[in-house]
Design a protein around this motif. Structure first.
Motif, mmCIF file in Angstrom:
data_model
loop_
_atom_site.group_PDB
_atom_site.id
_atom_site.type_symbol
_atom_site.label_atom_id
_atom_site.label_comp_id
_atom_site.label_asym_id
_atom_site.label_seq_id
_atom_site.Cartn_x
_atom_site.Cartn_y
_atom_site.Cartn_z
ATOM 1 N N THR A 233 0.868 -1.176 0.000
ATOM 2 C CA THR A 233 0.000 0.000 0.000
ATOM 3 C C THR A 233 0.902 1.221 0.000
ATOM 4 O O THR A 233 1.808 1.321 0.826
ATOM 5 C CB THR A 233 -0.913 0.034 1.238
ATOM 6 O OG1 THR A 233 -1.673 -1.176 1.304
ATOM 7 C CG2 THR A 233 -1.876 1.213 1.177
ATOM 8 N N ILE A 234 0.665 2.149 -0.932
ATOM 9 C CA ILE A 234 1.540 3.311 -1.065
ATOM 10 C C ILE A 234 0.734 4.593 -0.903
ATOM 11 O O ILE A 234 -0.213 4.848 -1.651
ATOM 12 C CB ILE A 234 2.240 3.320 -2.440
ATOM 13 C CG1 ILE A 234 3.013 2.013 -2.651
ATOM 14 C CG2 ILE A 234 3.190 4.518 -2.542
ATOM 15 C CD1 ILE A 234 3.623 1.884 -4.032
ATOM 16 N N ASP A 235 1.115 5.399 0.077
ATOM 17 C CA ASP A 235 0.500 6.697 0.314
ATOM 18 C C ASP A 235 1.347 7.739 -0.421
ATOM 19 O O ASP A 235 2.378 8.186 0.087
ATOM 20 C CB ASP A 235 0.457 6.981 1.821
ATOM 21 C CG ASP A 235 -0.160 8.333 2.151
ATOM 22 O OD1 ASP A 235 -0.447 9.101 1.218
ATOM 23 O OD2 ASP A 235 -0.335 8.623 3.353
ATOM 24 N N PHE A 236 0.932 8.113 -1.618
ATOM 25 C CA PHE A 236 1.731 9.031 -2.426
ATOM 26 C C PHE A 236 1.770 10.442 -1.838
ATOM 27 O O PHE A 236 2.770 11.149 -1.987
ATOM 28 C CB PHE A 236 1.193 9.084 -3.860
ATOM 29 C CG PHE A 236 1.521 7.859 -4.666
ATOM 30 C CD1 PHE A 236 2.812 7.618 -5.107
ATOM 31 C CD2 PHE A 236 0.536 6.941 -4.978
ATOM 32 C CE1 PHE A 236 3.125 6.493 -5.849
ATOM 33 C CE2 PHE A 236 0.827 5.804 -5.731
ATOM 34 C CZ PHE A 236 2.125 5.581 -6.161
ATOM 35 N N PRO A 247 -4.633 13.766 -1.496
ATOM 36 C CA PRO A 247 -4.711 12.413 -0.954
ATOM 37 C C PRO A 247 -4.761 11.375 -2.071
ATOM 38 O O PRO A 247 -5.600 11.460 -2.973
ATOM 39 C CB PRO A 247 -6.017 12.438 -0.156
ATOM 40 C CG PRO A 247 -6.157 13.873 0.258
ATOM 41 C CD PRO A 247 -5.649 14.665 -0.907
ATOM 42 N N SER A 248 -3.843 10.414 -2.034
ATOM 43 C CA SER A 248 -3.708 9.442 -3.128
ATOM 44 C C SER A 248 -3.046 8.185 -2.583
ATOM 45 O O SER A 248 -1.876 8.218 -2.197
ATOM 46 C CB SER A 248 -2.864 10.049 -4.255
ATOM 47 O OG SER A 248 -2.673 9.139 -5.301
ATOM 48 N N THR A 249 -3.783 7.099 -2.535
ATOM 49 C CA THR A 249 -3.259 5.838 -1.998
ATOM 50 C C THR A 249 -3.496 4.707 -2.986
ATOM 51 O O THR A 249 -4.597 4.516 -3.480
ATOM 52 C CB THR A 249 -3.926 5.487 -0.651
ATOM 53 O OG1 THR A 249 -3.647 6.527 0.299
ATOM 54 C CG2 THR A 249 -3.399 4.166 -0.103
ATOM 55 N N LEU A 250 -2.421 3.979 -3.252
ATOM 56 C CA LEU A 250 -2.460 2.860 -4.199
ATOM 57 C C LEU A 250 -2.401 1.538 -3.450
ATOM 58 O O LEU A 250 -1.566 1.352 -2.558
ATOM 59 C CB LEU A 250 -1.275 2.953 -5.166
ATOM 60 C CG LEU A 250 -1.203 1.857 -6.242
ATOM 61 C CD1 LEU A 250 -2.277 2.088 -7.304
ATOM 62 C CD2 LEU A 250 0.191 1.840 -6.892
ATOM 63 N N PHE A 251 -3.277 0.610 -3.824
ATOM 64 C CA PHE A 251 -3.258 -0.749 -3.294
ATOM 65 C C PHE A 251 -2.771 -1.698 -4.393
ATOM 66 O O PHE A 251 -3.286 -1.668 -5.512
ATOM 67 C CB PHE A 251 -4.654 -1.173 -2.835
ATOM 68 C CG PHE A 251 -5.122 -0.500 -1.575
ATOM 69 C CD1 PHE A 251 -5.069 -1.153 -0.353
ATOM 70 C CD2 PHE A 251 -5.610 0.802 -1.618
ATOM 71 C CE1 PHE A 251 -5.499 -0.534 0.817
ATOM 72 C CE2 PHE A 251 -6.037 1.437 -0.462
ATOM 73 C CZ PHE A 251 -5.985 0.770 0.759
#
Length: 339
Positions: A233-236, A247-251
């Motif tokens: 999980t990446i919180d850009f 706010p931008s989060t990749l799973f």
């Protein structure tokens, strides 16, 4: 009375030597089986690495073996201060865990927080293709392909006009440099992204809920499904280094059973696996869930013999996105209210 045991022991000793000799003589065959070379899947349409023609994919054919190429890639990344190897997905190991075979295939996520932030600030959807990925695989001819999605692909798929001439090209140059170092040779393929339009292959679901609620729902939707594995999980936004990244989060998640079958048709699709799902908030506060349409990814890699698998994956992703966005919750509430 004492000779029989001695004779038996000698016989067993001789048998042991013969067995050991047979194992040594067949070591190559055993290693080939373990490495997945004995993959006779009739759906395998992976082209020789040098003949790869995937839109927006650049590739070098390594002069080294698979393990040496992978190690050289890690070294090349470590030698660049702005790059780091964030996550590695060993597709072959995942296939074995699913009781399937696959030739050596691994994808490395290569992070560059500064350039990622610049790209995401221009078009949040580009996070679906970030961090950049480098795929190393061994084809059926034992050639080692080292490949990445190039600047032409990102420029065609996303609205990056403001950063194309600087950040995007600089990232592309770095990826080419580490791939060349890993392969110990120049690029063999530098395919264009002709035919790929802006936003193509990207599904989106808008939510009426706040960002954190959607992120938590998406996490729960993935974790609650036994067949899925959450890889990263990446919180850009937290990595934006002062840039205007909302706010931008990749799973990053996947199902080895489904993914392996696609790679058994064409290994290059391993660069687009595992699956990714992005939650991003726009300046006006709108929260959207984005993901790659499986049919687009399969088409990119010229896979036309896995329609059932692609449809199944598409259905699951749509279900998860709706769940994260709260659409399934509202549908259930509306149904209850109507009763």
């Amino acid at each position: 009375m004492t000779r029989a045991p001695r004779t038996t022991a000698r016989r067993f000793g001789l048998i042991g030597v013969l067995v050991l000799l047979a194992m040594v003589m067949s070591a190559c065959e055993w290693s080939e089986l373990l490495d997945g070379e004995d993959d006779s899947d009739e759906n395998d349409a992976t082209p020789p690495a040098a003949e790869t023609n995937v839109p927006g994919l650049s590739l070098a054919v390594s002069t080294r073996g698979f393990d040496a190429t992978r190690s050289a890639l890690l070294d090349a990344i470590a030698n660049r201060a702005n790059l780091s190897a964030r996550t590695e997905v060993d597709h072959q190991a995942n296939a074995r865990n699913a009781n399937l075979s696959l030739r050596p295939t691994t994808v490395l996520f290569v992070a560059d927080a500064n350039r990622e932030s610049a790209l995401i600030a221009a078009d949040p959807r580009v996070a679906l293709d970030l961090p950049a990925r480098v795929l190393v695989y061994r084809d059926r001819d034992d050639d080692i392909g080292v490949t990445f999605s190039n600047a032409a692909y990102l420029a065609a798929r996303y609205d990056l006009d403001e950063v194309e001439n600087g950040t995007l090209d600089a990232l592309d140059d770095d990826l080419e440099a580490v791939v060349r170092a890993a392969a110990n040779t120049d690029l063999k393929v530098n395919a264009s992204a002709a035919g790929i339009g802006q936003g193509e292959g990207i599904a989106s679901v808008v939510s009426a809920d706040d960002f954190n609620t959607v992120v938590n729902r998406l996490n729960n939707a993935i974790q609650s499904r036994d067949a899925l594995t959450l890889v990263d999980t990446i919180d850009f936004a937290s990595r934006s280094l002062g840039r205007n990244v909302g706010p931008s989060t990749l799973f990053i998640f996947g199902n080895p059973n489904a993914g392996t079958l696609l790679m058994r048709s064409n290994q290059t699709i391993g660069i687009d696996l595992p699956q990714k799902m992005l939650v991003a908030q726009a300046e006006d506060g709108t929260v959207t869930v984005y993901y790659n349409r499986p049919a687009f990814i399969a088409d990119r890699h010229d896979i036309d013999n896995r329609d059932d698998e692609v449809d199944t994956i598409a259905g699951l992703l749509a279900e998860i996105a709706d769940e994260a966005a709260g659409l399934s919750v509202r549908a259930s509430q509306a149904s209850t209210a109507d009763q």
